[in-house]
Design a protein around this motif. Structure first.
Motif, PDB file in Angstrom:
ATOM      1  N   ALA A   1       0.835  -1.210   0.000  1.00 48.61           N
ATOM      2  CA  ALA A   1       0.000   0.000   0.000  1.00 48.61           C
ATOM      3  C   ALA A   1       0.863   1.251   0.000  1.00 48.61           C
ATOM      4  O   ALA A   1       0.488   2.266  -0.585  1.00 48.61           O
ATOM      5  N   GLY A   2       2.021   1.179   0.636  1.00 44.24           N
ATOM      6  CA  GLY A   2       2.922   2.326   0.696  1.00 44.24           C
ATOM      7  C   GLY A   2       3.835   2.442  -0.517  1.00 44.24           C
ATOM      8  O   GLY A   2       4.631   3.370  -0.612  1.00 44.24           O
ATOM      9  N   GLY A   3       3.742   1.492  -1.437  1.00 44.91           N
ATOM     10  CA  GLY A   3       4.576   1.526  -2.637  1.00 44.91           C
ATOM     11  C   GLY A   3       6.015   1.123  -2.384  1.00 44.91           C
ATOM     12  O   GLY A   3       6.900   1.433  -3.168  1.00 44.91           O
ATOM     13  N   LEU A   4       6.277   0.436  -1.295  1.00 41.17           N
ATOM     14  CA  LEU A   4       7.649   0.076  -0.934  1.00 41.17           C
ATOM     15  C   LEU A   4       7.933  -1.414  -1.042  1.00 41.17           C
ATOM     16  O   LEU A   4       8.910  -1.893  -0.489  1.00 41.17           O
ATOM     17  N   ALA A   5       7.093  -2.127  -1.746  1.00 48.19           N
ATOM     18  CA  ALA A   5       7.212  -3.582  -1.759  1.00 48.19           C
ATOM     19  C   ALA A   5       8.529  -4.059  -2.366  1.00 48.19           C
ATOM     20  O   ALA A   5       9.147  -4.991  -1.858  1.00 48.19           O
ATOM     21  N   LEU A   6       8.993  -3.445  -3.425  1.00 48.53           N
ATOM     22  CA  LEU A   6      10.208  -3.926  -4.083  1.00 48.53           C
ATOM     23  C   LEU A   6      11.456  -3.139  -3.701  1.00 48.53           C
ATOM     24  O   LEU A   6      12.556  -3.505  -4.099  1.00 48.53           O
ATOM     25  N   THR A   7      11.304  -2.099  -2.922  1.00 49.97           N
ATOM     26  CA  THR A   7      12.457  -1.278  -2.550  1.00 49.97           C
ATOM     27  C   THR A   7      13.519  -2.066  -1.782  1.00 49.97           C
ATOM     28  O   THR A   7      14.699  -2.012  -2.149  1.00 49.97           O
ATOM     29  N   PRO A   8      13.178  -2.813  -0.722  1.00 43.55           N
ATOM     30  CA  PRO A   8      14.222  -3.567  -0.019  1.00 43.55           C
ATOM     31  C   PRO A   8      14.908  -4.604  -0.912  1.00 43.55           C
ATOM     32  O   PRO A   8      16.114  -4.815  -0.810  1.00 43.55           O
ATOM     33  N   ALA A   9      14.154  -5.236  -1.794  1.00 38.50           N
ATOM     34  CA  ALA A   9      14.755  -6.221  -2.693  1.00 38.50           C
ATOM     35  C   ALA A   9      15.737  -5.548  -3.650  1.00 38.50           C
ATOM     36  O   ALA A   9      16.814  -6.081  -3.922  1.00 38.50           O
ATOM     37  N   GLY A  10      15.381  -4.377  -4.151  1.00 42.81           N
ATOM     38  CA  GLY A  10      16.273  -3.648  -5.048  1.00 42.81           C
ATOM     39  C   GLY A  10      17.541  -3.194  -4.349  1.00 42.81           C
ATOM     40  O   GLY A  10      18.643  -3.269  -4.898  1.00 42.81           O
ATOM     41  N   ILE A  11      17.397  -2.715  -3.137  1.00 42.26           N
ATOM     42  CA  ILE A  11      18.570  -2.277  -2.371  1.00 42.26           C
ATOM     43  C   ILE A  11      19.484  -3.459  -2.088  1.00 42.26           C
ATOM     44  O   ILE A  11      20.708  -3.368  -2.263  1.00 42.26           O
ATOM     45  N   LEU A  12      18.920  -4.575  -1.663  1.00 46.98           N
ATOM     46  CA  LEU A  12      19.721  -5.762  -1.388  1.00 46.98           C
ATOM     47  C   LEU A  12      20.420  -6.265  -2.647  1.00 46.98           C
ATOM     48  O   LEU A  12      21.591  -6.661  -2.604  1.00 46.98           O
ATOM     49  N   PHE A  13      19.735  -6.226  -3.783  1.00 49.59           N
ATOM     50  CA  PHE A  13      20.357  -6.622  -5.048  1.00 49.59           C
ATOM     51  C   PHE A  13      21.550  -5.719  -5.354  1.00 49.59           C
ATOM     52  O   PHE A  13      22.623  -6.185  -5.747  1.00 49.59           O
ATOM     53  N   GLY A  14      21.374  -4.419  -5.179  1.00 54.40           N
ATOM     54  CA  GLY A  14      22.471  -3.479  -5.434  1.00 54.40           C
ATOM     55  C   GLY A  14      23.654  -3.700  -4.510  1.00 54.40           C
ATOM     56  O   GLY A  14      24.808  -3.659  -4.945  1.00 54.40           O
ATOM     57  N   VAL A  15      23.383  -3.935  -3.239  1.00 48.73           N
ATOM     58  CA  VAL A  15      24.463  -4.179  -2.274  1.00 48.73           C
ATOM     59  C   VAL A  15      25.219  -5.450  -2.628  1.00 48.73           C
ATOM     60  O   VAL A  15      26.456  -5.474  -2.616  1.00 48.73           O
ATOM     61  N   ASN A  16      24.490  -6.511  -2.954  1.00 47.14           N
ATOM     62  CA  ASN A  16      25.148  -7.773  -3.324  1.00 47.14           C
ATOM     63  C   ASN A  16      25.974  -7.614  -4.597  1.00 47.14           C
ATOM     64  O   ASN A  16      27.077  -8.140  -4.706  1.00 47.14           O
ATOM     65  N   ASP A  17      25.451  -6.890  -5.568  1.00 41.32           N
ATOM     66  CA  ASP A  17      26.175  -6.665  -6.815  1.00 41.32           C
ATOM     67  C   ASP A  17      27.445  -5.853  -6.552  1.00 41.32           C
ATOM     68  O   ASP A  17      28.501  -6.144  -7.099  1.00 41.32           O
ATOM     69  N   TRP A  18      27.328  -4.844  -5.711  1.00 39.81           N
ATOM     70  CA  TRP A  18      28.487  -3.997  -5.378  1.00 39.81           C
ATOM     71  C   TRP A  18      29.571  -4.827  -4.677  1.00 39.81           C
ATOM     72  O   TRP A  18      30.749  -4.680  -4.964  1.00 39.81           O
ATOM     73  N   ASN A  19      29.161  -5.706  -3.756  1.00 38.46           N
ATOM     74  CA  ASN A  19      30.116  -6.528  -3.012  1.00 38.46           C
ATOM     75  C   ASN A  19      30.796  -7.546  -3.902  1.00 38.46           C
ATOM     76  O   ASN A  19      31.965  -7.877  -3.684  1.00 38.46           O
ATOM     77  N   GLU A  20      30.114  -8.082  -4.897  1.00 44.86           N
ATOM     78  CA  GLU A  20      30.722  -9.051  -5.795  1.00 44.86           C
ATOM     79  C   GLU A  20      31.746  -8.412  -6.718  1.00 44.86           C
ATOM     80  O   GLU A  20      32.749  -9.028  -7.066  1.00 44.86           O
ATOM     81  N   LYS A  21      31.480  -7.178  -7.138  1.00 42.25           N
ATOM     82  CA  LYS A  21      32.394  -6.500  -8.053  1.00 42.25           C
ATOM     83  C   LYS A  21      33.593  -5.909  -7.327  1.00 42.25           C
ATOM     84  O   LYS A  21      34.637  -5.710  -7.934  1.00 42.25           O
ATOM     85  N   GLY A  22      33.421  -5.572  -6.064  1.00 43.05           N
ATOM     86  CA  GLY A  22      34.477  -4.878  -5.318  1.00 43.05           C
ATOM     87  C   GLY A  22      35.389  -5.771  -4.627  1.00 43.05           C
ATOM     88  O   GLY A  22      36.300  -6.352  -4.689  1.00 43.05           O
TER      89      GLY A  22
END
Length: 57
Positions: free
Chosen positions: A36-57
């Motif tokens: 309802a707050g429009g935040l359903a995919l926000t945590p998943a997107g942030i976690l995906f970005g963090v994991n991607d950043w950690n794999e590349k770095g």
């Protein structure tokens, strides 16, 4: 009508205990609130970005 394999029917509310129903209500309420707050995919997107950043770095 079959006579051989009779099972006693149980009411649906005896499937879980109180703690399980409370946990289910909290999880469903949280999911509904996130959607309802429009935040359903926000945590998943942030976690995906963090994991991607950690794999590349």
């Amino acid at each position: 009508m079959k006579q051989g394999n009779k099972e006693e029917r149980q009411p649906f509310f005896k499937f879980f205990d109180r703690k399980s129903y409370l946990l289910m209500a909290v999880m469903m309420g949280g999911g509904i609130a996130l959607r309802a707050g429009g935040l359903a995919l926000t945590p998943a997107g942030i976690l995906f970005g963090v994991n991607d950043w950690n794999e590349k770095g």
